[in-house]
Design an enzyme around this catalytic site. Structure first.
Site, PDB file in Angstrom:
ATOM      1  N   GLU A   1       3.698   4.534 -10.681  1.00 44.20           N
ATOM      2  CA  GLU A   1       3.374   3.416  -9.792  1.00 44.20           C
ATOM      3  C   GLU A   1       1.906   3.081 -10.005  1.00 44.20           C
ATOM      4  OE1 GLU A   1       5.757   2.420  -6.437  1.00 44.20           O
ATOM      5  OE2 GLU A   1       4.098   3.161  -5.219  1.00 44.20           O
TER       6      GLU A   1
ATOM      7  N   TYR B   1       0.856  -1.202   0.000  1.00 45.15           N
ATOM      8  CA  TYR B   1       0.000   0.000   0.000  1.00 45.15           C
ATOM      9  C   TYR B   1       0.883   1.241   0.000  1.00 45.15           C
ATOM     10  CZ  TYR B   1      -3.724  -3.252   0.790  1.00 45.15           C
ATOM     11  OH  TYR B   1      -4.592  -4.297   0.620  1.00 45.15           O
ATOM     12  N   SER B   2       0.531   2.196  -0.852  1.00 44.97           N
ATOM     13  CA  SER B   2       1.266   3.467  -0.892  1.00 44.97           C
ATOM     14  C   SER B   2       1.015   4.220   0.407  1.00 44.97           C
ATOM     15  CB  SER B   2       0.763   4.358  -2.030  1.00 44.97           C
ATOM     16  OG  SER B   2       0.831   3.695  -3.256  1.00 44.97           O
TER      17      SER B   2
ATOM     18  N   CYS C   1       0.000   7.672 -10.519  1.00 41.69           N
ATOM     19  CA  CYS C   1      -0.283   6.634  -9.517  1.00 41.69           C
ATOM     20  C   CYS C   1      -1.759   6.241  -9.541  1.00 41.69           C
ATOM     21  CB  CYS C   1       0.106   7.128  -8.129  1.00 41.69           C
ATOM     22  SG  CYS C   1       0.080   5.797  -6.895  1.00 41.69           S
TER      23      CYS C   1
ATOM     24  N   TYR D   1      -1.171  -0.062 -10.366  1.00 41.57           N
ATOM     25  CA  TYR D   1      -1.474  -1.400  -9.846  1.00 41.57           C
ATOM     26  C   TYR D   1      -2.871  -1.814 -10.261  1.00 41.57           C
ATOM     27  CZ  TYR D   1      -2.952   1.884  -6.101  1.00 41.57           C
ATOM     28  OH  TYR D   1      -3.458   2.934  -5.391  1.00 41.57           O
TER      29      TYR D   1
HETATM   30  P1  FAD Z   1      -7.085 -10.197  -2.964  1.00 37.34           P
HETATM   31  O1  FAD Z   1      -7.851 -11.008  -2.029  1.00 37.34           O
HETATM   32  O2  FAD Z   1      -5.620 -10.423  -3.077  1.00 37.34           O
HETATM   33  O3  FAD Z   1      -7.764 -10.302  -4.372  1.00 37.34           O
HETATM   34  C1  FAD Z   1      -7.101  -9.806  -5.514  1.00 37.34           C
HETATM   35  C2  FAD Z   1      -7.365 -10.766  -6.633  1.00 37.34           C
HETATM   36  O4  FAD Z   1      -8.751 -10.782  -6.931  1.00 37.34           O
HETATM   37  C3  FAD Z   1      -6.681 -10.383  -7.937  1.00 37.34           C
HETATM   38  O5  FAD Z   1      -5.364 -10.844  -7.976  1.00 37.34           O
HETATM   39  C4  FAD Z   1      -7.558 -11.055  -8.949  1.00 37.34           C
HETATM   40  O6  FAD Z   1      -7.194 -12.423  -9.064  1.00 37.34           O
HETATM   41  C5  FAD Z   1      -8.931 -11.009  -8.309  1.00 37.34           C
HETATM   42  N1  FAD Z   1      -9.739  -9.921  -8.859  1.00 37.34           N
HETATM   43  C6  FAD Z   1      -9.640  -8.611  -8.563  1.00 37.34           C
HETATM   44  N2  FAD Z   1     -10.550  -7.891  -9.244  1.00 37.34           N
HETATM   45  C7  FAD Z   1     -11.228  -8.788  -9.994  1.00 37.34           C
HETATM   46  C8  FAD Z   1     -12.303  -8.686 -10.918  1.00 37.34           C
HETATM   47  N3  FAD Z   1     -12.860  -7.490 -11.193  1.00 37.34           N
HETATM   48  N4  FAD Z   1     -12.754  -9.798 -11.519  1.00 37.34           N
HETATM   49  C9  FAD Z   1     -12.198 -11.012 -11.231  1.00 37.34           C
HETATM   50  N5  FAD Z   1     -11.191 -11.170 -10.357  1.00 37.34           N
HETATM   51  C10 FAD Z   1     -10.702 -10.089  -9.762  1.00 37.34           C
HETATM   52  N6  FAD Z   1      -4.474  -0.465  -2.954  1.00 37.34           N
HETATM   53  C11 FAD Z   1      -5.119   0.498  -2.250  1.00 37.34           C
HETATM   54  O7  FAD Z   1      -6.315   0.373  -1.947  1.00 37.34           O
HETATM   55  N7  FAD Z   1      -4.458   1.645  -1.863  1.00 37.34           N
HETATM   56  C12 FAD Z   1      -3.143   1.848  -2.164  1.00 37.34           C
HETATM   57  O8  FAD Z   1      -2.567   2.892  -1.815  1.00 37.34           O
HETATM   58  C13 FAD Z   1      -2.455   0.828  -2.880  1.00 37.34           C
HETATM   59  N8  FAD Z   1      -1.149   0.975  -3.185  1.00 37.34           N
HETATM   60  C14 FAD Z   1      -0.511   0.006  -3.879  1.00 37.34           C
HETATM   61  C15 FAD Z   1       0.856   0.194  -4.178  1.00 37.34           C
HETATM   62  C16 FAD Z   1       1.534  -0.767  -4.887  1.00 37.34           C
HETATM   63  C17 FAD Z   1       2.988  -0.539  -5.209  1.00 37.34           C
HETATM   64  C18 FAD Z   1       0.864  -1.937  -5.302  1.00 37.34           C
HETATM   65  C19 FAD Z   1       1.577  -3.001  -6.087  1.00 37.34           C
HETATM   66  C20 FAD Z   1      -0.475  -2.142  -5.001  1.00 37.34           C
HETATM   67  C21 FAD Z   1      -1.181  -1.169  -4.282  1.00 37.34           C
HETATM   68  N9  FAD Z   1      -2.513  -1.345  -3.928  1.00 37.34           N
HETATM   69  C22 FAD Z   1      -3.170  -0.342  -3.254  1.00 37.34           C
HETATM   70  C23 FAD Z   1      -3.251  -2.607  -4.223  1.00 37.34           C
HETATM   71  C24 FAD Z   1      -3.107  -3.576  -3.017  1.00 37.34           C
HETATM   72  O9  FAD Z   1      -1.763  -4.009  -2.908  1.00 37.34           O
HETATM   73  C25 FAD Z   1      -3.970  -4.842  -3.143  1.00 37.34           C
HETATM   74  O10 FAD Z   1      -3.670  -5.450  -4.375  1.00 37.34           O
HETATM   75  C26 FAD Z   1      -5.450  -4.587  -3.062  1.00 37.34           C
HETATM   76  O11 FAD Z   1      -5.792  -3.998  -1.805  1.00 37.34           O
HETATM   77  C27 FAD Z   1      -6.224  -5.909  -3.189  1.00 37.34           C
HETATM   78  O12 FAD Z   1      -5.761  -6.788  -2.230  1.00 37.34           O
HETATM   79  P2  FAD Z   1      -6.740  -7.813  -1.493  1.00 37.34           P
HETATM   80  O13 FAD Z   1      -5.944  -8.666  -0.597  1.00 37.34           O
HETATM   81  O14 FAD Z   1      -7.877  -7.060  -0.886  1.00 37.34           O
HETATM   82  O15 FAD Z   1      -7.331  -8.623  -2.695  1.00 37.34           O
END
Ligand code: FAD
Ligand code: A2P
Length: 307
Positions: A305, A81-82, A265, A307
């Site tokens: 950046e 997360y940023s 971003c 994602y």
């Molecule tokens: P997970 O349970 O890991 O689910 C994600 C998975 O669900 C995906 O890999 C995909 O397989 C599936 N999926 C997602 N959308 C769909 C769809 N529409 N249809 C079908 N399948 C789908 N997030 C923020 O909210 N704020 C930030 O500031 C932020 N900064 C980031 C900075 C960086 C450098 C990076 C790489 C990512 C950032 N993210 C940010 C995103 C964050 O890291 C997570 O990826 C996000 O919160 C989702 O994680 P999760 O565990 O909730 O989802």
């Protein structure tokens, strides 16, 4: 294009805490950022980090390890997360770090069931006083230039605002009190934020942003692209790249100044449209945008950046 000297970024903290030995912080606040009638839920979450060695700079990210195990019974992996606060934190005491997190929610493509993301839901539901496992910090891509006279163009969608909130606090808020927190960084350049959100209640940090614009009209410009309320010239949703196209001449002039840094971003999907808009205006001057952009990346003036 003359290459400017890359900023001296020798003292950038990275990986102070790793997944095997994360820092355990505590949630000190967790607030909704989406107003009434907006889409989904995005929270501003602040953690106390005063008990350890965690340090960070504006533009870096931290990892969060959610509680529990995955479908294979293994502990969940970290998500990045940023960071949305400056190195001094929201309370200006160096004791906290803040994030801006949208709860991932989507319909399962086969079953049609609503699925919620693991880590974003864990964070969204976090209560004050809860422990949280933090890793990092990571990232050297989105650091602010040291030059207080730089032009800083910020292009964000949704939670992509997080690092820019940190930039803006560092530029304007932290030196506004009687005791400036950043005596070596008295920002006198131009900051321009172009911010894409679906609806007006989804304008994250709206009051803060508009207050800064009112207070520093000569140094901070704020442009919204409100996709589901405003239309692009073709009648479709107004995305950030349409704003970039609208202001392309002005942006292109600015970008050509050697002290201009551009930051992108948020959603990966915006990059192509931004390149297209700037490519078109650069071509009018006989400049190949891809090559120009490549050189800017080498000179650490083009920062992405997504994602
Ligand atoms: P997970 O349970 O890991 O689910 C994600 C998975 O669900 C995906 O890999 C995909 O397989 C599936 N999926 C997602 N959308 C769909 C769809 N529409 N249809 C079908 N399948 C789908 N997030 C923020 O909210 N704020 C930030 O500031 C932020 N900064 C980031 C900075 C960086 C450098 C990076 C790489 C990512 C950032 N993210 C940010 C995103 C964050 O890291 C997570 O990826 C996000 O919160 C989702 O994680 P999760 O565990 O909730 O989802
Ligand atoms: P929309 O969802 O109306 O299509 P949030 O993270 O709060 O959902 O905000 C993301 C913003 O980015 C929304 O306004 C969304 O528009 C917009 N968006 C979605 N896809 C793109 C894209 N490919 N390029 C630029 N903006 C996009």
């Amino acid at each position: 294009m003359t290459q400017v000297k890359a900023e001296a970024k020798t003292d950038v903290p990275v990986n102070i805490y790793r997944p095997k030995n994360p820092y355990v912080g505590k949630c000190v606040s967790n607030e909704e950022l989406v107003g009434e009638g907006g889409i989904g839920t995005v929270r501003h979450i602040t953690f106390d980090i005063s008990g350890g060695d965690l340090r960070y700079l504006e533009g870096q990210s931290i990892g969060i390890i959610p509680e529990g195990t995955d479908a294979n019974g293994k502990p969940h992996k970290l998500r990045l997360y940023s960071i949305g606060s400056t190195r001094h934190g929201d309370h200006c005491d160096g004791k906290t770090v803040s994030l801006c997190v949208r709860q991932l929610e989507y319909k399962h493509p086969e079953t049609g069931e609503t699925v919620y993301g693991v880590c974003s839901t864990y964070l969204n539901k976090m209560q004050v006083g809860d422990d949280v496992k933090i890793t990092g910090p990571v990232g050297k891509e989105m650091l602010l230039p040291d030059d207080p006279n730089a032009n800083v163009i910020m292009l964000a969608t949704g939670t992509g605002i997080a690092p820019f909130r940190a930039f803006l606090w560092r530029m304007f808020k932290e030196n506004a009190g009687e005791q400036p927190l950043n005596p070596d960084y008295n920002f006198k350049g131009n900051a321009w934020l172009i911010f894409g959100v679906p609806t007006s209640p989804n304008i994250l940090y709206k009051e803060e942003l508009e207050e800064l614009q009112r207070s520093y009209p000569d140094h901070f410009r704020l442009t919204y692209a409100i996709s589901r309320e405003q239309q692009n010239p073709e009648g479709g949703r107004m995305y950030i790249q349409h704003r970039v196209a609208e202001y392309a001449e002005e942006l292109w002039k600015l970008i050509q100044q050697e002290n201009t840094h551009t930051y992108i971003c948020g959603l990966k999907g915006m990059e192509g449209g931004i390149d297209e808009a700037l490519g078109a205006v650069a071509a009018k001057d006989g400049v190949d945008w891809s090559e120009y952009q490549r050189n800017m990346k080498k000179a650490h003036r083009w920062h992405v950046e997504t994602y």
